[in-house]
Enzyme design. Structure first.
Site, PDB file in Angstrom:
ATOM      1  N   ASP A   9     -10.652   1.935  -7.972  1.00 48.34           N
ATOM      2  CA  ASP A   9      -9.353   2.335  -8.229  1.00 48.34           C
ATOM      3  C   ASP A   9      -9.101   3.170  -9.405  1.00 48.34           C
ATOM      4  O   ASP A   9     -10.191   3.078 -10.406  1.00 48.34           O
ATOM      5  CB  ASP A   9      -8.336   1.085  -8.374  1.00 48.34           C
ATOM      6  N   ILE A  10      -8.118   3.775  -9.657  1.00 49.75           N
ATOM      7  CA  ILE A  10      -7.836   4.602 -10.694  1.00 49.75           C
ATOM      8  C   ILE A  10      -7.186   3.944 -11.771  1.00 49.75           C
ATOM      9  O   ILE A  10      -7.754   3.563 -12.969  1.00 49.75           O
ATOM     10  CB  ILE A  10      -7.471   6.151 -10.523  1.00 49.75           C
ATOM     11  N   ASP A  11      -5.991   3.632 -11.790  1.00 49.29           N
ATOM     12  CA  ASP A  11      -4.837   3.294 -12.695  1.00 49.29           C
ATOM     13  C   ASP A  11      -5.220   1.890 -13.152  1.00 49.29           C
ATOM     14  O   ASP A  11      -4.969   1.000 -11.882  1.00 49.29           O
ATOM     15  CB  ASP A  11      -3.685   3.445 -12.389  1.00 49.29           C
ATOM     16  N   GLY A  44      -4.167   4.931  -4.805  1.00 48.52           N
ATOM     17  CA  GLY A  44      -2.988   5.207  -4.152  1.00 48.52           C
ATOM     18  C   GLY A  44      -2.321   6.386  -4.541  1.00 48.52           C
ATOM     19  O   GLY A  44      -1.611   7.025  -3.983  1.00 48.52           O
ATOM     20  N   LYS A 185      -6.551   0.999   1.750  1.00 47.70           N
ATOM     21  CA  LYS A 185      -7.834   1.390   1.288  1.00 47.70           C
ATOM     22  C   LYS A 185      -8.963   0.819   1.913  1.00 47.70           C
ATOM     23  O   LYS A 185      -9.929   1.540   2.007  1.00 47.70           O
ATOM     24  CB  LYS A 185      -7.915   1.080  -0.321  1.00 47.70           C
ATOM     25  N   ASP A 208      -7.186  -3.677  -9.581  1.00 49.92           N
ATOM     26  CA  ASP A 208      -6.503  -4.424 -10.363  1.00 49.92           C
ATOM     27  C   ASP A 208      -5.059  -4.823  -9.900  1.00 49.92           C
ATOM     28  O   ASP A 208      -4.177  -5.284 -10.534  1.00 49.92           O
ATOM     29  CB  ASP A 208      -6.297  -3.760 -11.804  1.00 49.92           C
ATOM     30  N   ASN A 211      -2.146  -2.989  -4.449  1.00 53.89           N
ATOM     31  CA  ASN A 211      -2.898  -2.271  -3.049  1.00 53.89           C
ATOM     32  C   ASN A 211      -4.457  -2.431  -3.316  1.00 53.89           C
ATOM     33  O   ASN A 211      -5.021  -1.709  -2.246  1.00 53.89           O
ATOM     34  CB  ASN A 211      -2.333  -0.582  -3.486  1.00 53.89           C
TER      35      ASN A 211
END
Length: 259
Positions: A9-11, A44, A185, A208, A211
């Protein structure tokens, strides 16, 4: 060593609280690639909103819009658009309740309503996203991979019951993502793994947020960040340190994938 698929994930995961990747993360991803593993961003965000991070991390493989689109070597190999008829009904439903809706193409975004600009701006700013411009006819001219509706949790059940065609995934106190009912995802990650010949038990996911729960559960190894909420951590096999304290590197070292 068996080839792994590592999806991140990114954020709150790849990015620290200053919205930057840690140096330990950058080095770890490079080491994974050099060892022949498949590194994939799974976010997302749309491609437009993820582009800067994708470039900075040197990733050519990515899943965007919560699994509705996927790319290998920058080539799109998967597409799952939102049902257009149901989306029209949802926009009308939201308008009746004076709730804003934003829609996302791969490289475009717009608000199709114009009720509470400060609330939308606050949610988008929470991850450094751009404020969508207002374009009431966006749906008529774009393929839509994902949407956002801006309301607090008191309305969750109302929207969920009214639109079984969609899943609503909360990412902010005042906003939820709109994704296809059978899209996520997790589903797209497993489809990519099958495509490239990597068994599910060799899939490792890092996340984290709400999603990320499904991909943490369904992966061979799910790694939750130390900054994740307790219910997200409970879905994982491993809980690592936070996104500010080298959590990705520490988990990969624990898994003996980096030194």
């Amino acid at each position: 060593m068996e080839r792994k698929l590592i999806a991140l994930d990114i954020d709150g995961t790849l990015l620290n609280s200053q919205r930057e990747p840690l140096e330990s993360t950058m080095k770890a991803l490079q080491a994974l690639r050099q060892a022949g593993h498949l590194v994939i961003i799974a976010t997302g965000r749309s491609r437009l909103l993820a582009g800067e991070v994708i470039h900075k991390l040197g990733c050519s493989n990515y899943i965007v819009c919560n699994g509705s689109a996927a790319f290998l070597d920058h080539e799109q190999i998967y597409k799952h658009l939102l049902d257009r008829e149901a989306l029209v009904r949802l926009i009308d439903f939201a308008k009746e309740r004076q709730k804003d809706v934003s829609l996302f193409g791969l490289d475009s975004i717009a608000r199709v309503t114009d009720f509470d600009v400060p609330l939308v701006a606050d949610a988008m700013d929470s991850f450094g996203g751009i404020m969508p411009h207002y374009e009431s006819e966006f749906l008529s001219h774009h393929e839509v991979y994902q949407g956002c509706v801006f309301f607090d949790s008191s309305m969750d059940e109302e929207f969920t019951k009214a639109f079984p065609e969609f899943r609503f995934v909360r990412w902010h106190k005042n906003s939820v993502d709109i994704i296809p009912r059978h899209g996520s995802k997790a589903e797209t990650i497993l489809a990519l793994a099958k495509r490239v010949g990597i068994a599910p038990e060799h899939v490792i996911t890092f996340g984290d947020g709400n999603n990320d729960v499904e991909m943490l559960r369904l992966a061979g190894t799910g790694v939750a960040m130390g900054n994740a909420a307790s219910h997200v951590q409970e879905a994982a096999n491993i809980v690592t340190d936070t996104n500010d304290q080298d959590g990705i590197y520490k988990a990969l070292r624990q898994l003996e994938l980096v030194h």
